[in-house]
Design an enzyme around this catalytic site. Structure first.
Site, PDB file in Angstrom:
ATOM      1  N   GLU A  26      -1.487  -1.802   8.597  1.00 26.87           N
ATOM      2  CA  GLU A  26      -0.441  -0.815   8.338  1.00 26.87           C
ATOM      3  C   GLU A  26       0.209  -0.435   9.667  1.00 26.87           C
ATOM      4  OE1 GLU A  26      -1.786   2.575   6.102  1.00 26.87           O
ATOM      5  OE2 GLU A  26       0.157   3.592   6.253  1.00 26.87           O
ATOM      6  N   GLU A 172      -0.107   4.157  -3.535  1.00 26.19           N
ATOM      7  CA  GLU A 172      -0.735   5.454  -3.882  1.00 26.19           C
ATOM      8  C   GLU A 172       0.281   6.479  -4.395  1.00 26.19           C
ATOM      9  OE1 GLU A 172      -3.303   6.788  -0.661  1.00 26.19           O
ATOM     10  OE2 GLU A 172      -4.749   5.224  -1.111  1.00 26.19           O
ATOM     11  N   TYR A 243     -12.340   5.188  -0.457  1.00 27.20           N
ATOM     12  CA  TYR A 243     -13.010   5.288   0.841  1.00 27.20           C
ATOM     13  C   TYR A 243     -14.285   6.097   0.651  1.00 27.20           C
ATOM     14  CZ  TYR A 243      -8.651   3.567   2.797  1.00 27.20           C
ATOM     15  OH  TYR A 243      -7.560   2.793   3.091  1.00 27.20           O
ATOM     16  N   GLU A 291      -7.500  -1.280  -1.144  1.00 32.87           N
ATOM     17  CA  GLU A 291      -7.935  -0.459   0.001  1.00 32.87           C
ATOM     18  C   GLU A 291      -9.370  -0.023  -0.268  1.00 32.87           C
ATOM     19  OE1 GLU A 291      -5.604   2.742   1.664  1.00 32.87           O
ATOM     20  OE2 GLU A 291      -3.733   1.769   1.040  1.00 32.87           O
ATOM     21  N   GLN A 348      -8.993  -0.955   7.350  1.00 35.35           N
ATOM     22  CA  GLN A 348      -7.976  -1.935   7.639  1.00 35.35           C
ATOM     23  C   GLN A 348      -8.579  -3.029   8.528  1.00 35.35           C
ATOM     24  OE1 GLN A 348      -4.264  -0.050   8.730  1.00 35.35           O
ATOM     25  NE2 GLN A 348      -4.382   1.444   7.087  1.00 35.35           N
TER      26      GLN A 348
HETATM   27  O1  AHR Z   1      -5.702   3.208   5.070  1.00 34.35           O
HETATM   28  C1  AHR Z   1      -5.312   4.490   5.436  1.00 34.35           C
HETATM   29  C2  AHR Z   1      -4.524   5.210   4.339  1.00 34.35           C
HETATM   30  O2  AHR Z   1      -5.364   5.476   3.259  1.00 34.35           O
HETATM   31  C3  AHR Z   1      -3.388   4.443   3.723  1.00 34.35           C
HETATM   32  O3  AHR Z   1      -2.201   4.575   4.444  1.00 34.35           O
HETATM   33  C4  AHR Z   1      -3.240   5.079   2.375  1.00 34.35           C
HETATM   34  O4  AHR Z   1      -2.749   4.192   1.412  1.00 34.35           O
HETATM   35  C5  AHR Z   1      -4.624   5.597   2.059  1.00 34.35           C
HETATM   36  O5  AHR Z   1      -4.598   6.917   1.655  1.00 34.35           O
END
Ligand code: AHR
Length: 498
Positions: A26, A172, A243, A291, A348
């Site tokens: 990103e 998102e 996450y 992600e 990432q």
């Molecule tokens: O990967 C970091 C961020 O996490 C991304 O920009 C977003 O899509 C997500 O909230």
């Protein structure tokens, strides 16, 4: 502690789509500027790409990389990043509060991807962007016609189309933090109309609709049902993002998170199939888990970073050994769901919550999480087997029956290999694992790779790889039953040949 696995050659989950070993770059922090791109670096190539970083990306064998965001894409004008670099605008980038110089855009990134032996998964802006912007981008990247955007690409030096096959319809869009966040109805409509235009320009592209930004989003399920009701006929995948963190320092609970991921995947697959049934459709929408990672170490320090800098060092989590264990478990979860998850992106790839870190002007180095990804991606290709697993369980916050053994078994028929991935989640006990391999003939164990550290919080640094795998050739006897010992809180890969 004892555990048992029975594998039969005829019992499989499915063939792995190699794109589950994808990743993500990103325009955020030092991912692009100072990460993949640093023209003054000693290893920079003719386009300013760091060769030391490309070498590490190639080692990971990453088949697809999502680009350019992330939250960034929802305020991005892709036309700022093409053509003469000296004319590109410097912009206030609102998603992360940084300055974007636009010295890298799709012109450069598609070339970087080629040099890294990868493909681009391109995201279009459905925040401030319009269906027309997205349609123009597909024409610029993919069209061979004698028309304005295809000709603009030629004028910028690219006679041949980039041939980008996979496209994300925004990022998102369910999240209130997103630039021009939308309700499910609003997103469902714009995604459908955008998808129609993009596929009119290039019918061969594949499209990913935005699903939920996490399992705990209050709109989860309703979001998917409403969005898919609109867009089902026009898309091939729906996305999942998640996450994980360990802010309370409860490692047993943290290591259970991959089982939450498993139920998230199974729920989204079920939702897709409900819409399929409702629409009397014979098309299956699959999943793009585009992600996923551990992300929490950098939260506090990121609050202190000044705004409006170029490439500030943000989201630079330094990963521990226990993070690597969870990453290993997550990769097994993706492999075990390969019948529905066709793409996934470790978010990432460089510097920003990443397996690969760089020092500006200095070295590129591997974080702890680099290693389970390396082995999953390079050796976890083939067919995922459906084993019978017997082991003890423990109770975690969400899942009251977390197996101590996380495992996946991959059959690579070309190499005549069976690859066993295994994490022993026990924090106190080694595990004695009995394995039965049926219908393969006699099998011989040939290699054991182990990632183990006594200290769960151990980290790597630019100069010291404290957490790195130990590879051992083994000479066990040939047969159908085998035993292996898995250390407490260890990640393992054992190769059998037949
Ligand atoms: O990967 C970091 C961020 O996490 C991304 O920009 C977003 O899509 C997500 O909230």
């Amino acid at each position: 502690m004892k555990a048992e696995i029975i594998i039969n050659k005829n019992f499989t989950i499915g063939n792995i789509d190699n794109r589950i070993y994808g990743s993500f770059i990103e325009h955020l922090g030092r991912a692009v500027y100072g990460g993949i791109y640093e023209p003054d670096h000693a290893t920079a190539d003719d386009q300013g790409f760091r060769q030391d970083v490309i070498d590490l990306v190639k080692a990971l064998n990453v088949p697809i990389v999502r680009y350019p965001g992330g939250n960034f894409v929802s305020g991005y004008n892709w036309e700022d990043g093409i053509g003469d670099k000296s004319k590109r605008p410097r912009k206030m980038e609102l998603a992360w509060g940084s300055i974007e110089t636009n010295q890298v855009g799709i012109d450069e990134f598609q070339e970087w991807a080629k040099r890294a032996d990868s493909q681009v998964m391109m995201a279009v802006n459905l925040g401030t962007g319009t269906p027309q912007d997205a349609r123009n981008c597909v024409e610029y990247c993919n069209a061979e016609t004698d028309t304005d955007y295809a000709n603009l690409r030629r004028k910028n030096g690219f006679e041949k189309p980039f041939g980008i096959k996979t496209w994300c319809l925004g990022n998102e869009m369910d999240g209130p933090w997103q630039i021009c966040h939308k309700t499910a109805e609003e997103y469902g409509r714009i995604a459908t109309e955008t998808a129609k235009l993009m596929k009119m320009v290039d019918p061969d592209i594949e499209l990913v609709a935005c699903g939920s930004s996490g399992l705990t989003m209050p709109t989860f399920v309703d979001w998917e049902l409403t969005v898919l009701d609109h867009v089902y006929d026009y898309v091939d995948y729906i996305s999942l993002h998640q996450y994980y963190g360990n802010p309370d320092n409860d490692t047993a609970d943290f290591l259970s998170k991959s089982t939450d991921m498993d139920s998230f995947i199974k729920s989204v697959a079920a939702i897709c199939d409900v819409v399929k049934a409702k629409k009397h459709s014979d098309k299956t929408v699959n999943l793009s888990f585009d992600e996923w990672n551990v992300w929490f170490h950098s939260h506090a320090q990121d609050q202190k970073v000044d705004k409006w800098q170029v490439a500030p060092p943000i989201l630079e989590d330094v990963y521990t050994f226990e993070d690597a264990l969870l990453i290993g478990c997550i990769l097994m979860t993706l492999q075990n769901n390969c019948d529905r998850v066709k793409m996934a992106c470790l978010a990432q790839l460089v510097n920003v919550i990443a397996p690969i870190m760089t020092e500006t002007g200095g070295t590129a180095w591997a974080q702890t999480i680099f290693y389970p990804f390396l082995y999953a991606s390079t050796k976890g290709r083939g067919t995922t087997m459906k084993p019978i697993v017997k082991c003890e369980t423990y109770a975690a916050s969400r899942n009251k029956k977390v197996p101590y053994l996380e495992t996946s078994v991959i059959h690579n028929s070309n190499a005549r290999e069976i690859i066993l991935f295994a994490v022993n989640r026990s924090l106190t006990d080694d595990m004695s694992l009995d394995l039965t391999l049926e219908n393969f003939g006699d099998c011989t164990p040939v290699k054991h790779v182990e990632l183990y550290c006594e200290d769960l919080k151990a980290v790597n640094t630019p100069n010291l790889q404290t957490v790195s795998p130990v590879e051992q050739d083994i000479t066990g006897s040939s047969g159908t039953t085998h035993s292996v010992s898995l250390k407490k809180h260890s990640w393992n890969m054992i190769t059998y040949r037949y």
